[in-house]
Scaffold this motif. Structure first.
Motif, PDB file in Angstrom:
ATOM      1  N   ASN A 235       0.828  -1.208   0.000  1.00  0.00           N
ATOM      2  CA  ASN A 235       0.000   0.000   0.000  1.00  0.00           C
ATOM      3  C   ASN A 235       0.866   1.263   0.000  1.00  0.00           C
ATOM      4  O   ASN A 235       0.553   2.245  -0.677  1.00  0.00           O
ATOM      5  CB  ASN A 235      -0.926   0.004   1.215  1.00  0.00           C
ATOM      6  N   ALA A 236       1.964   1.226   0.762  1.00  0.00           N
ATOM      7  CA  ALA A 236       2.858   2.397   0.826  1.00  0.00           C
ATOM      8  C   ALA A 236       3.527   2.640  -0.520  1.00  0.00           C
ATOM      9  O   ALA A 236       3.686   3.791  -0.950  1.00  0.00           O
ATOM     10  CB  ALA A 236       3.899   2.194   1.918  1.00  0.00           C
ATOM     11  N   GLY A 239       0.841   4.038  -2.850  1.00  0.00           N
ATOM     12  CA  GLY A 239       0.339   5.354  -2.493  1.00  0.00           C
ATOM     13  C   GLY A 239      -1.147   5.373  -2.214  1.00  0.00           C
ATOM     14  O   GLY A 239      -1.746   6.431  -2.042  1.00  0.00           O
ATOM     15  N   TYR A 240      -1.772   4.195  -2.162  1.00  0.00           N
ATOM     16  CA  TYR A 240      -3.183   4.081  -1.796  1.00  0.00           C
ATOM     17  C   TYR A 240      -3.418   2.693  -1.216  1.00  0.00           C
ATOM     18  O   TYR A 240      -2.577   1.791  -1.348  1.00  0.00           O
ATOM     19  CB  TYR A 240      -4.096   4.325  -3.002  1.00  0.00           C
ATOM     20  N   GLU A 241      -4.557   2.504  -0.564  1.00  0.00           N
ATOM     21  CA  GLU A 241      -4.834   1.226   0.096  1.00  0.00           C
ATOM     22  C   GLU A 241      -5.414   0.239  -0.901  1.00  0.00           C
ATOM     23  O   GLU A 241      -6.533   0.401  -1.384  1.00  0.00           O
ATOM     24  CB  GLU A 241      -5.798   1.429   1.267  1.00  0.00           C
ATOM     25  N   LEU A 260       1.866  -0.841 -10.732  1.00  0.00           N
ATOM     26  CA  LEU A 260       2.717   0.134 -10.058  1.00  0.00           C
ATOM     27  C   LEU A 260       3.747   0.638 -11.058  1.00  0.00           C
ATOM     28  O   LEU A 260       4.354  -0.155 -11.786  1.00  0.00           O
ATOM     29  CB  LEU A 260       3.418  -0.533  -8.869  1.00  0.00           C
ATOM     30  N   SER A 343       6.138   1.703   6.730  1.00  0.00           N
ATOM     31  CA  SER A 343       4.959   1.991   5.917  1.00  0.00           C
ATOM     32  C   SER A 343       4.099   3.073   6.552  1.00  0.00           C
ATOM     33  O   SER A 343       3.250   3.665   5.882  1.00  0.00           O
ATOM     34  CB  SER A 343       4.121   0.717   5.739  1.00  0.00           C
ATOM     35  N   GLY A 346       6.853   6.444   6.215  1.00  0.00           N
ATOM     36  CA  GLY A 346       7.484   6.600   4.905  1.00  0.00           C
ATOM     37  C   GLY A 346       8.997   6.526   4.961  1.00  0.00           C
ATOM     38  O   GLY A 346       9.658   6.603   3.915  1.00  0.00           O
ATOM     39  N   LYS A 353      12.782   2.237  -3.114  1.00  0.00           N
ATOM     40  CA  LYS A 353      12.430   2.440  -4.525  1.00  0.00           C
ATOM     41  C   LYS A 353      13.686   2.563  -5.389  1.00  0.00           C
ATOM     42  O   LYS A 353      13.743   2.039  -6.505  1.00  0.00           O
ATOM     43  CB  LYS A 353      11.563   3.687  -4.671  1.00  0.00           C
TER      44      LYS A 353
END
Length: 432
Positions: A235-236, A239-241, A260, A343, A346, A353
């Motif tokens: 989710n992290a 950027g959304y659940e 992604l 998570s 951040g 990444k």
């Protein structure tokens, strides 16, 4: 079929939209347009100008739509021919009727890629640029878009042309040495020149991996023990659940996929069942599937909770990164191989990444988006250059000619067969 008759096609994707575009190009295209247009005469319009009017059925006079007409004058058009575009409302009912009207007025339906094929045949694009058009249309990530655009703008073609020029000069010099030895032509460091061209070719070939990634994307599998934080980390990253998060171990029993994009690379991230010994047949099936997904993935992200006792690691593929989750909590263990990440806050996400980017692309993303045909041609050039480098100067000529032919084929020069050209255009959509 000829390369001059007027052709037409819907140029925008099928489906509903605010605007749709129908293309028309070829000898007599503006005459055809005048038969379906009620407004200023297309034959009298300057190129690059829009005009408002109505599209009508040339047989019945029925008004099909209000539209904008954009006229292009040869050779200043995409195809190099007289051409125009009808910008209509975007329903398929409208677009189909406009297309039918153009056929009634004397055009024929274009084949797949025929507009770009005409641009190639009329010298508006070379073969490498034509392939870049298709790559740009099909680009799913920003990396593919950037790479394809460079080739479309001619950067790749100019690089190849420069290599061709070097080999041509070398061939001419070798020929002079053979034909006019008495003229005192200075020997050239042929192997140095070949070596330099070879380095350039190998540098281009090194971009093949990033090209394939940019075009096809990749799969990233998240694996680890139950409650390691895989779903939260997914989710992290997104950027959304997307994944359900629960403190109850074994919540994820099947896998979950989510698209992604990282650094322009289109990825499919896969959240998998927690790996542990279990008697539950359903959970055990999920564990087995998780291990199979990890084995087939392009990259594995092994996730462990550093605020809990350290788990025993299962056998991991060599293409594995390791992340220690819950970095916002006091750690129970440390390991330099694991990237600390939270998570919740951040923390460490940027570093993770970047590690994913480097695992896929190494130190650079690659400048160009290479097709399989281009990769094959570069391999052929490389083999012939290696062959030439190991021959005496008086025997280098044939191998260098073959290397030059392989390089020239990238731009569509030097006896490119009709079969090769057909292979380039066979995957184009109608209307491009």
């Amino acid at each position: 079929m000829t390369l001059k008759d007027p052709i037409c096609a819907i140029a925008t994707p099928l489906g509903k939209g605010a605007i749709g575009v129908v293309r028309l190009s070829g000898e007599g295209a503006l005459e055809v347009a005048s038969r379906v247009w009620r407004g200023k005469d297309p034959r009298k319009l300057k190129g690059g100008r829009f005009t408002l009017g109505e599209v009508v059925d040339p047989e019945t006079g029925e008004v099909l739509d209000q539209a904008l007409l954009l006229v292009f004058r040869a050779p200043r058009s995409y195809t190099g021919e007289d051409a125009c575009e009808f910008h209509t409302h975007g329903s398929m009912a409208v677009l189909r009727r406009v297309l039918e009207a153009l056929v009634k007025a004397g055009a024929r339906l274009a084949g797949p890629g025929e507009f770009t094929f005409r641009a190639y045949m009329n010298g508006k694009l070379d073969l490498a640029q034509a392939e870049a058009v298709l790559a740009l249309v099909e680009a799913e990530g920003d990396l593919a878009r950037r790479q394809a655009l460079r080739s479309l703008e001619g950067s790749f073609s100019r690089k190849i042309a420069a290599l061709e020029d070097r080999l041509l000069s070398l061939l001419a010099h070798i020929q002079a040495l053979l034909d006019y030895p008495e003229e005192g032509v200075e020997p050239l460091e042929a192997r140095r020149v070949i070596g330099e061209v070879l380095e350039e070719v190998e540098a281009l070939l090194a971009q093949a991996r990033s090209s394939r990634l940019a075009q096809r994307g990749a799969r990233l599998a998240l694996i680890g023990a139950p409650n390691a934080g895989k779903s939260s980390l997914l989710n992290a990253l997104l950027g959304y659940e997307r994944a359900l998060v629960s403190p109850i171990p074994g919540t994820t029993r099947d896998y979950l996929e989510a698209p992604l994009e990282l650094f322009g690379i289109p990825l499919v991230a896969v959240d998998t069942a927690g790996i542990r010994d279990t008697l539950d047949p359903l959970e055990r099936a999920g564990v087995e599937r998780a291990l199979r997904i990890a084995e087939e993935a392009d990259l594995v992200l092994y996730v462990a909770d550093r605020s809990a006792p350290r788990p025993s690691l299962p056998p991991l593929p060599p293409r594995t990164l390791k992340a220690a989750t819950k970095a916002d909590l006091p750690p129970l263990w440390e390991d330099a191989e694991f990237i600390p990440v939270s998570s919740v806050t951040g923390e460490g996400l940027g570093q993770l990444k970047e590690a994913i980017r480097e695992a896929f692309l190494g130190r650079g993303e690659g400048e160009y988006l290479l097709s399989e045909r281009q990769i094959e041609a570069l391999h052929q050039a490389r083999e012939r250059l290696l062959e030439a480098k190991n021959l005496p100067e008086d025997l280098m000529g044939l191998a260098l000619e073959e290397a030059l032919k392989a390089l020239a084929s990238l731009r569509g020069r030097k006896e490119v067969s009709e079969e090769v050209v057909a292979r380039v255009f066979q995957n184009f959509c109608v209307g491009k």
